[in-house]
Scaffold this active site. Structure first.
Site, PDB file in Angstrom:
ATOM      1  N   LYS A 226      18.344  90.444 -10.432  1.00 58.91           N
ATOM      2  CA  LYS A 226      18.587  91.445 -11.553  1.00 58.91           C
ATOM      3  C   LYS A 226      17.682  91.436 -12.463  1.00 58.91           C
ATOM      4  O   LYS A 226      16.918  90.197 -12.586  1.00 58.91           O
ATOM      5  CB  LYS A 226      20.170  91.061 -12.130  1.00 58.91           C
ATOM      6  CG  LYS A 226      20.635  92.224 -12.828  1.00 58.91           C
ATOM      7  CD  LYS A 226      21.300  93.136 -11.834  1.00 58.91           C
ATOM      8  CE  LYS A 226      22.068  94.448 -12.197  1.00 58.91           C
ATOM      9  NZ  LYS A 226      22.779  95.115 -11.254  1.00 58.91           N
TER      10      LYS A 226
ATOM     11  N   HIS B 252      18.556  83.703   0.511  1.00 61.68           N
ATOM     12  CA  HIS B 252      19.331  83.420   2.002  1.00 61.68           C
ATOM     13  C   HIS B 252      18.924  84.600   2.848  1.00 61.68           C
ATOM     14  O   HIS B 252      18.701  84.361   3.972  1.00 61.68           O
ATOM     15  CB  HIS B 252      20.652  82.915   1.981  1.00 61.68           C
ATOM     16  CG  HIS B 252      21.589  84.365   1.694  1.00 61.68           C
ATOM     17  ND1 HIS B 252      21.563  84.882   0.458  1.00 61.68           N
ATOM     18  CD2 HIS B 252      22.395  84.895   2.442  1.00 61.68           C
ATOM     19  CE1 HIS B 252      22.493  85.961   0.319  1.00 61.68           C
ATOM     20  NE2 HIS B 252      22.874  85.958   1.741  1.00 61.68           N
TER      21      HIS B 252
END
Length: 474
Positions: free
Chosen positions: A109, A68
């Site tokens: 991650k 986003h």
């Protein structure tokens, strides 16, 4: 299922539970809630590395949870216990962590299955550079795409290798240093990054203890002075958290590490313990402190503030009933399981969530990224101009009063802000503002119930607004 895979699944389930618990209060459409919930992409690769004539096949994972906002951001950890679920959980947390502290990144991650303690520097360098090359080939790294950082088992050295590898592939890109953060200062790192997460934990705790009504419910007084603290983990985060709390006047009575812990009810000198650890490679056998062989048992010792600063799932349904702390400050990612949280909250224990409290690292990583893409050191343009202005003010005051400042006070007052000053100021402002947003949400909607749910609620609302402004959802 092996233990580490089970732990990874438990961690992911916990994060999803926390998300769902907050999302039900948002009033958002089910489609938007589902979009925010799930990871966008998962990349797994097995690559060969040759060391001393032997071929090692290494598994690497990179998860991007949300696009986003770009770039996505999140550390790379080195551990033999890395699992896909664990990395997904951490990437998910990063999305909401960035939103809580108003850092304009999506969450990501990474993990590499390797034991950094048992690997030679040559092995680690080859693995790091090869994993970076694999990410580059898939366009999964870059200052505008995805920006890794250090995590468990990695540090500035590994980030420097990644940056050098990326710049070799992207020769001539003036923003290339921004492909990774947590680098040494000499190759585009930023002053203040090393202590950033621990300093952020300190700022967050300090802000919590400013609210008299909140701390009075726990039978405590405002301020950190003389509060008793036990910290699990004495790595970078645990050490700096302890250091800043100690300097503020808190009493660090226990430090728990993987090979044992130390305890002194009268307080531990953190500087001296750090020197002892450097000399002996362990916190145990520290003069004046009692060794605790089962360091995990220290989580159950009485204290005002318990700070888990190690790994996830450390406080669970097996030991939650034994916790005697009044405040749990999550310096690690996911140290409290969802089952344990229910027990702790029912006992009236306040949990300051990882989503907010350990966001100091990504905040200062954001500052480093800004430094890299602007190609100028913070403070360079204004430091001397500020000092000249302060000198004029001091000169005017001295003329009016007929008194002269001594050299030390004059130097303190006229000091212009350098990079470290600006970074720490920005981090302090970020942690204060984010805490107030989180607390205000809880005050406005008491049905949220706790600070973690409030933090998720605030972050979900911000991410939803981003999607709505993009026109993706009404």
């Amino acid at each position: 299922m092996s233990d580490h895979l089970e732990e990874g699944k438990k961690f992911l389930d916990t994060v999803m539970h926390y998300y769902d618990k907050a999302a039900q209060h948002t009033g958002l459409s089910s489609g938007l809630i589902e979009r925010i919930r799930h990871c966008n992409s998962t990349y797994k690769v097995i690559f060969p590395v040759e060391v001393d004539g032997e071929i090692h096949n290494i598994e690497g994972i990179r998860v991007q949870h949300s696009n986003h906002k770009l770039p996505t951001k999140g550390g790379i950890r080195y551990s033999t216990e890395v699992s896909e679920d664990e990395v997904k959980a951490l990437a998910t947390l990063m999305t909401f962590k960035c939103a809580v502290v108003n850092v304009p990144f999506g969450g990501a991650k990474g993990g590499v299955k390797i034991d950094p303690r048992q690997s030679s520097p040559e092995m680690l360098e080859k693995v790091t550079r090869r994993f970076a090359a694999e990410l580059i080939k898939k366009n999964l790294i870059g200052p505008a795409v995805d920006v890794p950082a250090p995590d468990y088992g990695t540090g500035g050295r590994e980030m420097g290798w990644i940056a050098d590898t990326y710049m070799t592939f992207k020769f001539g890109d003036t923003n290339a240093q921004g492909c990774v953060t947590g680098k040494p200062v000499g190759i585009g790192g930023i002053r203040g990054r090393t202590e950033a997460t621990g300093l952020g934990v300190f700022f967050g705790l300090r802000e919590f203890f400013k609210f008299e009504d909140d701390v009075k419910k726990l039978g405590l007084t405002t301020g950190l002075k003389d509060k008793t603290v036990i910290i699990q983990g004495f790595g970078n985060v645990g050490f700096h958290t302890a250091k800043f709390l100690h300097e503020e006047g808190a009493k660090i009575i226990g430090i728990a590490e993987y090979d044992g812990g130390v305890y002194n009810e009268n307080g531990i000198n953190i500087g001296a313990l750090d020197e002892h650890r450097k000399a002996t490679k362990s916190v145990t056998k520290f003069p004046g402190a009692t060794d605790i062989a089962d360091s995990r048992s220290m989580l159950n010792m009485p204290c005002d503030i318990l700070i888990p600063a190690a790994l996830e799932n450390q406080i669970n349904e097996e030991n939650a009933n034994s916790i005697k702390a009044k405040v749990i400050a999550e310096a690690a990612n996911g140290p409290v399981t969802m089952q344990a949280e229910e027990i702790l909250l029912s006992k009236g224990i306040v949990i300051i969530p990882d989503l907010y409290l350990n966001a100091g690292g990504v905040t200062v990583s954001y500052f480093e990224w800004l430094k890299n893409i602007s190609n100028v050191r913070f403070g360079r343009m204004g430091k001397r101009a500020d000092e000249k202005s302060f000198e004029k003010i001091i000169g005017s005051v001295e003329t009016l009063t007929g008194k002269k400042l001594d050299a030390e006070n004059r130097a303190d007052i006229t000091h212009g802000s350098d990079e470290e000053d600006i970074v720490r100021s920005g981090l302090e402002d970020t942690m204060i503002d984010a805490y107030h947003e989180m607390r205000n949400a809880l005050v406005a909607k008491p049905e949220l119930g706790d600070l973690r749910t409030a933090a998720f609620y605030v972050s979900i609302q911000k991410i939803a607004l981003s999607y709505q402004m993009l026109g993706i959802f009404p």
